[in-house]
Design a protein around this motif. Sequence first.
Motif, PDB file in Angstrom:
ATOM      1  N   VAL A  53       0.567  -1.211  -0.317  1.00 24.51           N
ATOM      2  CA  VAL A  53       0.061  -0.023   0.081  1.00 24.51           C
ATOM      3  C   VAL A  53       0.688   1.343  -0.171  1.00 24.51           C
ATOM      4  O   VAL A  53       2.083   1.326   0.219  1.00 24.51           O
ATOM      5  CB  VAL A  53      -0.908   0.068   1.073  1.00 24.51           C
ATOM      6  CG1 VAL A  53      -2.169  -0.983   1.183  1.00 24.51           C
ATOM      7  CG2 VAL A  53      -0.240   0.115   2.498  1.00 24.51           C
ATOM      8  N   ASN A  54       0.209   2.341  -0.359  1.00 22.03           N
ATOM      9  CA  ASN A  54       1.127   3.472  -0.331  1.00 22.03           C
ATOM     10  C   ASN A  54       1.173   4.174   1.063  1.00 22.03           C
ATOM     11  O   ASN A  54       0.058   4.602   1.661  1.00 22.03           O
ATOM     12  CB  ASN A  54       0.157   4.638  -1.253  1.00 22.03           C
ATOM     13  CG  ASN A  54       0.879   5.964  -1.021  1.00 22.03           C
ATOM     14  OD1 ASN A  54       2.024   6.115  -0.397  1.00 22.03           O
ATOM     15  ND2 ASN A  54       0.352   6.737  -2.068  1.00 22.03           N
ATOM     16  N   HIS A  55       2.475   3.902   1.816  1.00 23.62           N
ATOM     17  CA  HIS A  55       2.532   4.428   3.041  1.00 23.62           C
ATOM     18  C   HIS A  55       2.217   5.966   3.462  1.00 23.62           C
ATOM     19  O   HIS A  55       2.134   6.193   4.584  1.00 23.62           O
ATOM     20  CB  HIS A  55       4.039   4.114   3.539  1.00 23.62           C
ATOM     21  CG  HIS A  55       4.270   2.368   3.656  1.00 23.62           C
ATOM     22  ND1 HIS A  55       4.321   2.181   4.838  1.00 23.62           N
ATOM     23  CD2 HIS A  55       4.036   1.539   2.762  1.00 23.62           C
ATOM     24  CE1 HIS A  55       4.453   0.731   4.869  1.00 23.62           C
ATOM     25  NE2 HIS A  55       4.334   0.391   3.539  1.00 23.62           N
ATOM     26  N   GLN A  56       2.205   6.674   2.185  1.00 27.13           N
ATOM     27  CA  GLN A  56       1.999   7.900   2.489  1.00 27.13           C
ATOM     28  C   GLN A  56       0.425   8.523   2.608  1.00 27.13           C
ATOM     29  O   GLN A  56       0.198   9.338   3.253  1.00 27.13           O
ATOM     30  CB  GLN A  56       2.428   9.064   1.351  1.00 27.13           C
ATOM     31  CG  GLN A  56       4.120   8.894   0.938  1.00 27.13           C
ATOM     32  CD  GLN A  56       5.103   8.988   2.126  1.00 27.13           C
ATOM     33  OE1 GLN A  56       4.787   9.880   2.998  1.00 27.13           O
ATOM     34  NE2 GLN A  56       5.905   8.084   2.208  1.00 27.13           N
ATOM     35  N   GLY A  84      -4.764   5.772   6.052  1.00 33.27           N
ATOM     36  CA  GLY A  84      -5.903   4.526   6.035  1.00 33.27           C
ATOM     37  C   GLY A  84      -5.548   3.760   4.893  1.00 33.27           C
ATOM     38  O   GLY A  84      -6.507   3.170   4.758  1.00 33.27           O
ATOM     39  N   ALA A  85      -4.539   3.538   4.048  1.00 31.00           N
ATOM     40  CA  ALA A  85      -4.461   2.717   2.927  1.00 31.00           C
ATOM     41  C   ALA A  85      -4.629   1.260   3.355  1.00 31.00           C
ATOM     42  O   ALA A  85      -5.281   0.661   2.625  1.00 31.00           O
ATOM     43  CB  ALA A  85      -3.198   3.045   2.336  1.00 31.00           C
ATOM     44  N   LEU A  86      -3.977   0.898   4.480  1.00 29.45           N
ATOM     45  CA  LEU A  86      -3.826  -0.464   4.805  1.00 29.45           C
ATOM     46  C   LEU A  86      -5.343  -1.006   5.068  1.00 29.45           C
ATOM     47  O   LEU A  86      -5.979  -1.764   4.573  1.00 29.45           O
ATOM     48  CB  LEU A  86      -2.836  -0.953   6.039  1.00 29.45           C
ATOM     49  CG  LEU A  86      -2.969  -2.301   6.392  1.00 29.45           C
ATOM     50  CD1 LEU A  86      -2.654  -3.370   5.261  1.00 29.45           C
ATOM     51  CD2 LEU A  86      -1.998  -2.586   7.335  1.00 29.45           C
ATOM     52  N   TRP A 123      11.047   0.386   6.808  1.00 31.56           N
ATOM     53  CA  TRP A 123       9.734   0.306   7.222  1.00 31.56           C
ATOM     54  C   TRP A 123       8.588   0.502   6.392  1.00 31.56           C
ATOM     55  O   TRP A 123       7.652   0.808   6.825  1.00 31.56           O
ATOM     56  CB  TRP A 123       9.680   1.554   8.417  1.00 31.56           C
ATOM     57  CG  TRP A 123      11.078   1.754   9.165  1.00 31.56           C
ATOM     58  CD1 TRP A 123      11.842   2.872   9.055  1.00 31.56           C
ATOM     59  CD2 TRP A 123      11.737   0.873  10.143  1.00 31.56           C
ATOM     60  NE1 TRP A 123      12.958   2.503   9.767  1.00 31.56           N
ATOM     61  CE2 TRP A 123      12.978   1.140  10.388  1.00 31.56           C
ATOM     62  CE3 TRP A 123      11.325  -0.564  10.281  1.00 31.56           C
ATOM     63  CZ2 TRP A 123      13.764   0.747  11.308  1.00 31.56           C
ATOM     64  CZ3 TRP A 123      12.232  -1.244  11.026  1.00 31.56           C
ATOM     65  CH2 TRP A 123      13.398  -0.322  11.684  1.00 31.56           C
ATOM     66  N   HIS A 124       8.787  -0.127   5.283  1.00 27.90           N
ATOM     67  CA  HIS A 124       7.668  -0.381   4.271  1.00 27.90           C
ATOM     68  C   HIS A 124       7.619  -1.773   4.321  1.00 27.90           C
ATOM     69  O   HIS A 124       8.345  -2.601   4.162  1.00 27.90           O
ATOM     70  CB  HIS A 124       8.224   0.199   2.809  1.00 27.90           C
ATOM     71  CG  HIS A 124       7.907   1.787   2.822  1.00 27.90           C
ATOM     72  ND1 HIS A 124       7.612   2.276   1.491  1.00 27.90           N
ATOM     73  CD2 HIS A 124       8.120   2.540   3.766  1.00 27.90           C
ATOM     74  CE1 HIS A 124       7.531   3.721   1.735  1.00 27.90           C
ATOM     75  NE2 HIS A 124       7.695   3.758   3.089  1.00 27.90           N
ATOM     76  N   THR A 159      -4.200  -0.301  -3.352  1.00 29.27           N
ATOM     77  CA  THR A 159      -2.979  -1.044  -3.469  1.00 29.27           C
ATOM     78  C   THR A 159      -2.258  -0.203  -4.705  1.00 29.27           C
ATOM     79  O   THR A 159      -1.192  -0.467  -4.940  1.00 29.27           O
ATOM     80  CB  THR A 159      -3.023  -2.404  -3.570  1.00 29.27           C
ATOM     81  OG1 THR A 159      -3.470  -2.635  -4.953  1.00 29.27           O
ATOM     82  CG2 THR A 159      -3.583  -3.109  -2.632  1.00 29.27           C
ATOM     83  N   GLN A 160      -3.072   0.453  -5.205  1.00 32.27           N
ATOM     84  CA  GLN A 160      -2.600   1.010  -6.699  1.00 32.27           C
ATOM     85  C   GLN A 160      -1.978  -0.012  -7.657  1.00 32.27           C
ATOM     86  O   GLN A 160      -0.944   0.128  -8.266  1.00 32.27           O
ATOM     87  CB  GLN A 160      -1.386   2.210  -6.360  1.00 32.27           C
ATOM     88  CG  GLN A 160      -2.024   3.301  -5.528  1.00 32.27           C
ATOM     89  CD  GLN A 160      -0.829   4.316  -5.057  1.00 32.27           C
ATOM     90  OE1 GLN A 160       0.298   3.939  -4.854  1.00 32.27           O
ATOM     91  NE2 GLN A 160      -1.208   5.709  -5.233  1.00 32.27           N
TER      92      GLN A 160
END
Length: 374
Positions: free
Chosen positions: A283-286, A289-291, A318-319, A349-350
């Motif tokens: 997921v995009n960590h930036q 709430g993506a996860l 950390w990703h 998840t893009q």
Amino acid sequence: MAINPIKTKVAYLGPPSSYTHQVVYTLRASGLLNSPYNVSCTYRQQAALGTFDSNDTILEPQNSIHDIFSAVQSSSVTYGVVPFENSTNGSVVYTLDLLIDLEHQSTSIKVCGEAYMDVHHCLLGHIGRTHHIHGDPTSSSDGSRTPTIDVPHPNPARAQPLKDLRHIKRIYSHPQAFGQCEAFLSTYLKGIERQEVSSTSKAAEVVAADQSRSTAAISSKLAAEIHGLSLLAEGIEDSEDNTTRFLILCNPDERVHSSSTDYSFNRQLSSPMSYKSLVAFKVNHQSSGALAKALAVFGDHGVNLTSINSRPSREHPWHYVFLIEFEGKREADGSGKVNAALEALIGPTQGQWKFLGSWVDKMSKASKASTTPS
Ligand SMILES: O=C(O)C(=O)Cc1ccccc1
């Protein structure tokens, strides 16, 4: 119909007598490792009659879990069998890391089956020359462990040594086995050097070749027989119901016909069958709430999650890559909810997700009630 089957090759974690080997052996003995593309009718009938000719399956030991993946990827074998998780010690991280290798999108490996095995470990080695046993052969310990701040009420070891262990200076085993035998090790072999090797059977091989006779292996009873080692202790696992789940891998590019879930080890007599599937995603960590959004698509489509694992992405510190196991299958998806959930996963998840296969759930009640090969 004339029988001229192509031999089914199966890669396992060698050398012989590893637990992975024992699982493959059991599957083969049950006639459950027929190649998905070489099973003739006559062959199926033979399997049903219990006359499956095991000479038609070639078992190929590999030096590492990585080598099993490579053998499946290159199609030099039909199947690869790898340890996946243990009821006491959790996930086998080597297997997770190879499954989620999203950087190599060309990787066509899929999970096409699973098998469970009760695992009972032994301490194998040479009997000490110098010490004589008077009464209790358990060194100085009474089997109870010293309480610490971290573990104030430690579980007592389930087994006692059968022989004197005072000559043991180093213990070899697979990291999973060390993790499953903590109570015994910290009670009777506290402070003794541990050396991780690629499998429990490799550990037995190393100890059998050790001239000093001062090393021991955590391995199986079968390995003791094969390598001529003595049983220094038996049943040393922390938990009596110590079970390991193995995954059966295949290369779907090799399939000639039928659906991916129609492998012989997936055949069931009764329906409905329960299936499980595996997907890996980033997921995009930036994006906040993506996860949570990615996980929500499963619930939104009525798909039940059964396990979640995360592993470092190896791209940025950390990703993570998430591995999600869920009920249901992608092919012949009756209600279409699995495919709908996976479609909806593209957004959060893009598009960075990879489907890793569907297979018959061997733990489900339906599966347990009908394990006979047809
Ligand atoms: O090392 C082995 O024998 C394996 O097959 C891997 C493993 C190790 C410990 C428990 C189950 C499987």
